[in-house]
Design a protein around this motif. Sequence first.
Motif, PDB file in Angstrom:
ATOM      1  N   LEU A 188     -14.111  -1.767  -4.617  1.00 30.77           N
ATOM      2  CA  LEU A 188     -14.494  -0.919  -4.711  1.00 30.77           C
ATOM      3  C   LEU A 188     -12.724  -1.076  -5.563  1.00 30.77           C
ATOM      4  O   LEU A 188     -13.022  -0.443  -6.710  1.00 30.77           O
ATOM      5  N   THR A 189     -11.363  -1.179  -5.208  1.00 28.35           N
ATOM      6  CA  THR A 189     -10.722  -1.463  -5.839  1.00 28.35           C
ATOM      7  C   THR A 189     -11.316  -2.292  -7.058  1.00 28.35           C
ATOM      8  O   THR A 189     -10.630  -2.754  -8.529  1.00 28.35           O
ATOM      9  N   TYR A 190     -12.081  -3.407  -6.899  1.00 27.19           N
ATOM     10  CA  TYR A 190     -11.908  -4.096  -8.002  1.00 27.19           C
ATOM     11  C   TYR A 190     -12.776  -4.149  -9.560  1.00 27.19           C
ATOM     12  O   TYR A 190     -12.356  -3.518 -10.326  1.00 27.19           O
ATOM     13  N   VAL A 245       0.549  -0.786  -0.299  1.00 26.70           N
ATOM     14  CA  VAL A 245       0.267  -0.215  -0.217  1.00 26.70           C
ATOM     15  C   VAL A 245       1.026   1.081   0.326  1.00 26.70           C
ATOM     16  O   VAL A 245       0.451   2.586  -0.483  1.00 26.70           O
ATOM     17  N   ASN A 275      -5.573 -10.247  -1.883  1.00 26.76           N
ATOM     18  CA  ASN A 275      -5.754  -9.331  -0.881  1.00 26.76           C
ATOM     19  C   ASN A 275      -7.139  -9.596  -0.363  1.00 26.76           C
ATOM     20  O   ASN A 275      -7.653  -9.610   1.158  1.00 26.76           O
ATOM     21  N   THR A 332     -12.180  -0.841  -9.942  1.00 22.34           N
ATOM     22  CA  THR A 332     -11.615   0.252 -10.334  1.00 22.34           C
ATOM     23  C   THR A 332     -11.070  -0.059 -11.348  1.00 22.34           C
ATOM     24  O   THR A 332     -10.654  -0.045 -12.444  1.00 22.34           O
ATOM     25  N   GLY A 342     -15.304  -4.066   6.999  1.00 23.58           N
ATOM     26  CA  GLY A 342     -15.191  -3.009   5.606  1.00 23.58           C
ATOM     27  C   GLY A 342     -13.907  -2.942   5.180  1.00 23.58           C
ATOM     28  O   GLY A 342     -14.069  -2.228   3.518  1.00 23.58           O
ATOM     29  N   LEU A 343     -13.136  -3.671   4.756  1.00 22.75           N
ATOM     30  CA  LEU A 343     -12.647  -4.085   4.061  1.00 22.75           C
ATOM     31  C   LEU A 343     -12.362  -4.895   2.745  1.00 22.75           C
ATOM     32  O   LEU A 343     -11.985  -4.899   1.701  1.00 22.75           O
ATOM     33  N   SER A 344     -13.876  -5.697   3.163  1.00 19.99           N
ATOM     34  CA  SER A 344     -14.388  -6.270   1.581  1.00 19.99           C
ATOM     35  C   SER A 344     -15.060  -5.509   0.711  1.00 19.99           C
ATOM     36  O   SER A 344     -15.108  -5.136   0.049  1.00 19.99           O
ATOM     37  N   ILE A 345     -15.723  -4.122   1.658  1.00 19.46           N
ATOM     38  CA  ILE A 345     -15.938  -2.755   0.833  1.00 19.46           C
ATOM     39  C   ILE A 345     -15.450  -2.676   0.103  1.00 19.46           C
ATOM     40  O   ILE A 345     -15.148  -1.836  -0.518  1.00 19.46           O
ATOM     41  N   CYS A 346     -13.458  -2.244   0.406  1.00 24.00           N
ATOM     42  CA  CYS A 346     -12.962  -1.431  -0.176  1.00 24.00           C
ATOM     43  C   CYS A 346     -12.088  -2.337  -0.882  1.00 24.00           C
ATOM     44  O   CYS A 346     -12.008  -1.467  -2.410  1.00 24.00           O
ATOM     45  N   LEU A 347     -12.486  -3.917  -0.947  1.00 27.93           N
ATOM     46  CA  LEU A 347     -12.040  -4.937  -2.008  1.00 27.93           C
ATOM     47  C   LEU A 347     -13.319  -4.059  -2.841  1.00 27.93           C
ATOM     48  O   LEU A 347     -12.378  -4.637  -4.520  1.00 27.93           O
TER      49      LEU A 347
END
Length: 437
Positions: free
Chosen positions: A404-406, A350, A372, A408, A397-402
């Motif tokens: 969004l990463t996916y 990161v 991840n 993107t 929370g990490l799942s939501i970030c992942l």
Amino acid sequence: MEQRVYSSPSSAIPFPSNDPEARATSTGPDVAEVNSPVASIHDGKAGHDVEKVNNILDDIDIYDPNRPKFNFSLRIKHFTWAWFTLPMSTGGLALLIYAQPHQFPGLRQIGFVVYVANIIIFAGIVAAMTMRFVLHKGTFVTSITHSREAFFVPTLFLAIATIITGTQRYAIAEESTSLVWFISALFWGYVAGSLFVAIAQYSYVFKTHDLGLHTMMPTWILPIFPIMLSGTIASVIAETQPEMNAVPIIVVGLTCQGLGLSVAFMMYAHMVGRLMSRGMPNREHRAGLFMNVGPPAFTALAVIGMANGLPDNLDINMGMVLDMKVIRPIAVVAAIFLWALSLWWFSIAVVSVVLSPPQYFHLNWWAMAFPNTGFILATISIGNEIQHEGIRWIATGLSICLLLTYLTVLFNLVRAVVIQDIMYPGRDEDVLDGTDT
């Protein structure tokens, strides 16, 4: 035979090409322009190979937005094995949706849609790869022996692993005896295939390639990754297998997981040495550092899953002290131990990407998704085992970030295909571009 040349400030290493489309050129400080590789992503370390297409292109900067466009038949030649990082990441997302500690109505149905979409994506990529090899003779052998693209061949098996585990989660009912045996057969076939890849590819690399440790990249871990995921598959399917099947599957899964993690640890030693002596990779390849997150994360996930998949009445030492009351706590402790290493690699990756984000899209961006996924799944498993709601919410929370990463990365993938930033001569994994250093 023509010679294509990979140039760097300190060396010029020729390598052969039988490609009638490609003509040898090299880039160096004397050709640095506004949109050139040297000016935009060189960072003072190395240049890029630039392919020229005979009778079509001459003196072209492959990073120029106004460069000529190619038709599909020419572009499909540069459809590389790295495309399987898309279905492996999509399949990982489906598994993550299924494992969410905080479910809401319809979430599993969304996961099922993602699972089906992953199968369609996988089939489409297999068709495209087949088209490449049929239309452009000789590219199959070239792709599996190339010193860069060949390291992405194992992503095919990683994508298959996500399909197998997704099928277990979404498509097999517990009362379906025939399908349970079918998944068991898939597991044993996968173990055989991935073991062959791990042995054959590393043997070929050891025999034919001369890769300096200063060029070490996390992709070197990929050939051992599929056999390591045998343990993850075992941890998922063992729960529904009859006892006569579950125990051998878990024993073999644990063996394969141990093999994968051990080789990954050896690779980590070189990776840290490379980072200490040469610094971070070029910004275009820093996303690949997330691959280091995968081995300890998936191992943490697997050891908990395999321990839980063992029959409750199992006493593997026939009356001695090592029984299920001992195995499961040890599995949780080992998982936490490995999760910490995964967290460290995640943090390093990161920081490196935030400090110097990539300018151009590469398929290695999917490394920000799949490894991840294992990290988050391990976090969920640990939270469930120690019954800690705070850890579960962190995982959510990490799942939501992942997610969004996916999305993107997927958006940038589609955009790169449309504007021909990838599937274009010199822009894919089928050429050496020098940015590994």
